[in-house]
Design an enzyme around this catalytic site. Structure first.
Site, PDB file in Angstrom:
ATOM      1  N   HIS A 279     -21.672   6.400 -32.140  1.00  0.00           N
ATOM      2  CA  HIS A 279     -20.875   5.433 -31.375  1.00  0.00           C
ATOM      3  C   HIS A 279     -20.125   4.490 -32.329  1.00  0.00           C
ATOM      4  O   HIS A 279     -18.924   4.288 -32.201  1.00  0.00           O
ATOM      5  CB  HIS A 279     -21.785   4.655 -30.425  1.00  0.00           C
ATOM      6  N   GLU A 280     -20.846   3.951 -33.312  1.00  0.00           N
ATOM      7  CA  GLU A 280     -20.210   3.045 -34.282  1.00  0.00           C
ATOM      8  C   GLU A 280     -19.123   3.767 -35.073  1.00  0.00           C
ATOM      9  O   GLU A 280     -18.063   3.213 -35.353  1.00  0.00           O
ATOM     10  CB  GLU A 280     -21.250   2.469 -35.249  1.00  0.00           C
ATOM     11  N   HIS A 283     -15.946   3.882 -33.170  1.00  0.00           N
ATOM     12  CA  HIS A 283     -15.109   2.679 -33.317  1.00  0.00           C
ATOM     13  C   HIS A 283     -14.253   2.787 -34.561  1.00  0.00           C
ATOM     14  O   HIS A 283     -13.094   2.410 -34.589  1.00  0.00           O
ATOM     15  CB  HIS A 283     -15.991   1.431 -33.458  1.00  0.00           C
ATOM     16  N   GLU A 359     -15.328   0.369 -26.053  1.00  0.00           N
ATOM     17  CA  GLU A 359     -16.730   0.806 -25.953  1.00  0.00           C
ATOM     18  C   GLU A 359     -16.828   2.162 -25.259  1.00  0.00           C
ATOM     19  O   GLU A 359     -17.568   3.042 -25.694  1.00  0.00           O
ATOM     20  CB  GLU A 359     -17.568  -0.233 -25.203  1.00  0.00           C
ATOM     21  N   ASP A 363     -18.195   5.586 -26.878  1.00  0.00           N
ATOM     22  CA  ASP A 363     -19.251   6.372 -26.227  1.00  0.00           C
ATOM     23  C   ASP A 363     -18.816   7.835 -26.090  1.00  0.00           C
ATOM     24  O   ASP A 363     -19.596   8.756 -26.349  1.00  0.00           O
ATOM     25  CB  ASP A 363     -19.571   5.801 -24.841  1.00  0.00           C
TER      26      ASP A 363
HETATM   27 ZN   LIG Z   1     -19.541  -0.381 -29.555  1.00  0.00          ZN
END
Ligand SMILES: [Zn+2]
Length: 416
Positions: A279-280, A283, A359, A363
């Protein structure tokens, strides 16, 4: 504009934003308390009723401290403006046998000290009252004080030169000073970003390389799969202060690092750590950090242009109860940052919406490169460990939460 007109506009915005904040806090506490009795069905098999109730009580306690802080901040704003606090500090620093620039710097330090001291009891209650009561706090009073002292020193070392430069530009760079100040501000941000992982963060925490083992192997495989050049995997001793867990990317260019809280590694299985990192990584790969920085740059340019316009307008000072002081640009700077949130608070949901879109995108990226089930499991554990409420008031959440509510996020992850 007349000074009295601006006073009226300001006071209406002040009352409206204060009322909005208090109303949102009340809604939130009521909503959370009303849903305290049952775990939402989507979480019923993974989160027990005691954990759910702990999260509810924790949320309500934090919201109450937040309300007290909102009221004190509002009182401070009025004390500094209409009650003459800032005018007194301007006169006091004006009596120093120093140049105008140093008088302005002293003024900024004085205001920072006053608002810092007023914020201190809230930080104390938050850490040693609430966090301790709910079993999260691991900070000692000595460590808390040392953190504050270091924070003040780092803030002064970075902030004072920037403030001095901006004050100098306001006086010496002519009508387009705000463009120069903007360039200085961007340069400052890049500098902090570059110094943060290797110079600033290590002042507060210890970073050690992630030891070999299942977690490391899984993460390295993930990074290789996503084509991410690994510049260092670190574990941070977050457990020194709190049992809350987290993971983040820091730095840019060659200084890029991935940091995992030790608390996270203790709590999550390797596949779950992998999903959180995916997930990070999302980003990062989707350039969310760069996009956010670009937005911040645009917004700060607009704000600086607005500040330049206001600083030259006597009604701006007089409307806020402070004598106009064109020879003391520090006064305009302080008034601007005091008054701005009164007008911008209502824009909160726009920033939240933007951040939530990121976000969801991260995801989706995580699901492509790791397991959706593991991400859901990890999120549920993190929600439980952080006692984050599963049932926030939707409107409160729209204003304050950068992340989508747990139920919405997990529903998306588990959708076929
Ligand atoms: Zn996040």
């Amino acid at each position: 504009m007349h000074a009295t007109t601006f006073t009226a506009v300001f006071l209406i915005a002040f009352a409206a934003s204060l009322a909005l904040r208090l109303w949102l806090a009340r809604r939130h506490a009521t909503h959370v308390a009303a849903h305290r009795g049952t775990v939402p069905p989507a979480f019923a098999d993974r989160i027990g009723l005691p954990a759910h109730q702990k999260a509810a009580d924790y949320t309500v306690a934090r919201t109450q401290v937040g309300v007290a802080e909102t009221l004190v901040d509002a009182a401070l704003l009025i004390a500094l403006t209409f009650a003459g606090g800032l005018a007194a500090l301007v006169a006091w620093t004006g009596s120093f046998d120093l140049g105008l620039l140093w008088q302005d710097l002293a003024l900024m330090v004085a205001v920072a000290v006053v608002s810092g001291l007023i914020g201190l009891p809230f930080s104390y209650v938050q850490t040693f009252g609430i966090e301790a009561k709910f079993g999260f706090n691991r900070t000692t009073r000595a460590l808390w004080l040392a953190d504050i002292a270091k924070g003040v020193l780092v803030g002064a070392a970075l902030g004072l030169p920037l403030a001095a430069l901006v004050l100098w530009l306001m006086r010496a760079a002519g009508p387009l000073w705000w463009l120069w100040a903007w360039a200085a501000w961007i340069g400052f941000q890049v500098l902090v970003l570059a110094l943060y992982p290797t110079v600033i963060a290590p002042l507060f925490n210890k970073f050690s390389p992630l030891p070999a083992g299942a977690a490391r192997e899984t993460i390295e495989a993930l990074l290789a799969r996503c084509g991410f050049e690994n510049r260092g995997l670190y574990v941070m001793d977050g457990s020194r202060r709190s049992s809350h867990g987290n993971a983040f990317f820091t730095g840019f260019g060659r200084a890029k690092r991935i940091v995992l809280f030790d608390t996270l590694l203790l709590r999550l299985a390797p596949a779950e750590v992998e999903a959180v990192l995916a997930h990070e990584l999302g980003h990062f790969k989707l350039k969310h950090v760069m996009k956010r920085m670009a937005w911040t740059a645009v917004v700060s340019l607009a704000f600086l242009a607005l500040l330049a316009w206001l600083a030259a307008a006597p009604w701006f000072y007089e409307g806020l109860g402070v004598p106009a002081a064109p020879e003391r640009p520090g006064v305009a700077l302080i008034l601007f940052f005091l008054a701005l949130p009164v007008f911008t608070f209502v824009l909160g949901p726009i920033a939240s919406l933007y951040s939530r879109r990121h976000e969801f995108e991260a995801d989706a990226f995580a699901v492509e490169h790791a397991s959706a089930t593991s991400l859901v499991h990890a999120l549920v554990k993190l929600y439980e460990d952080n006692a984050a409420t599963l049932t926030p008031d939707p409107l409160h959440s729209a204003f304050y939460d950068s992340h989508p509510p747990a139920a919405v996020r997990i529903a998306r992850l588990t959708a076929p």
